[in-house]
Design a protein around this motif. Structure first.
Motif: not given
Length: 288
Positions: A47, A51, A109
């Motif tokens: 994740v 990002k 997510m």
């Protein structure tokens, strides 16, 4: 961030499910325990890596969006080109994410993907209004949705089928198709499908994300990164400074960054005695 870039490479090469935390640590030449100091799980690494990738692209797009030397049309064309170049740069990672349904890995997510999609639509919508004016306002959401779908399919050909397109030529092509869409919608005068009545909440989410102003820390971290990139010194020293800077970024991105770790990293950067870094280091230290 060095750790996240390494993780993205591992995931792209072997797939998310087949990659272990030990393999990520091995690729970095660090102990697995050190990796767990920064991330609580492999899920957390994935994740954070996505990002990180998305943040890099969003930051570059925002730089173009704020360049008032360009016309609204020129800004959108440059943003199209940048978007395609970034997708191609990280295509193996993106293919892995889609093939392994990693975008659905957890609720964090899923929320992030929802917000990202809303931000993208808000970006297209405002770009279309800036280019074509009030005449298109009634149809701007439909036009934004259609050009997003068109560009997305061509990018899909580039990523999944390894098609080679000239990105600048393709950006011009997209703009011409957008002209066709907008002029056709205005000419036909049919009732729009999408409007603020049925898309208001989604657009509000996009606006909140897109209009988010950077904090003082975010601004100074970006400035510090630029100053480090411009250092004229030995390669080994630049690599050490860059590595420390990446850890500093990562620590500050945590929900609760540790002051002692931040102070230690800033002190280490000061030890290199590079005058161009001093101002940003002073500001960052004042924010701890």
């Amino acid at each position: 961030m060095h750790i996240l870039e390494a993780a993205m490479k591992c995931f792209a090469q072997k797939g998310y499910h087949a990659t272990s935390m030990q393999e990520i640590a091995d690729s970095l030449k660090i102990a697995k325990g050190s990796l767990y100091f920064y991330f609580k799980s492999k899920e957390d690494v994935l994740v954070s890596a996505f990002k990180h990738y998305h943040g890099l692209m969003a930051h570059e797009i925002m730089i173009i969006a704020k360049d008032l030397r360009l016309s609204p049309r020129e800004r959108l064309m440059k943003q199209f080109t940048l978007q395609m170049e970034q997708f191609m740069k990280h295509q193996d990672f993106i293919v892995m994410m889609l093939n392994e349904q990693a975008f659905q890995i957890n609720e964090d997510m899923k929320r992030f993907m929802f917000t990202s999609k809303a931000e993208a639509l808000y970006w297209y919508y405002n770009s279309i209004l800036a280019i074509y004016g009030s005449d298109v306002e009634e149809y701007a959401l439909d036009a934004a949705t259609m050009i997003q779908a068109i560009s997305g399919d061509y990018i899909g050909y580039m990523i999944f089928h390894r098609k080679k397109f000239d990105t600048e030529h393709l950006s011009t092509f997209f703009m011409h198709r957008l002209d066709d869409l907008v002029h056709g919608l205005i000419e036909k005068q049919q009732a729009p499908i999408l409007s603020m009545d049925n898309m208001g909440a989604f657009m509000k989410c996009g606006k909140e994300g897109f209009d988010h102003e950077m904090t003082q820390v975010e601004r100074e971290l970006i400035a510090l990164g630029q100053e480090i990139a411009e250092l004229d010194t030995e390669v080994k020293i630049v690599e050490e400074i860059t590595s420390c800077y990446q850890v500093l970024q990562q620590e500050w991105a945590k929900p609760e960054p540790q002051p002692m770790i931040l102070k230690g990293l800033l002190a280490y950067l000061r030890s290199f005695r590079r005058p161009t870094l001093s101002k940003s280091l002073d500001v960052l230290e004042s924010e701890i």
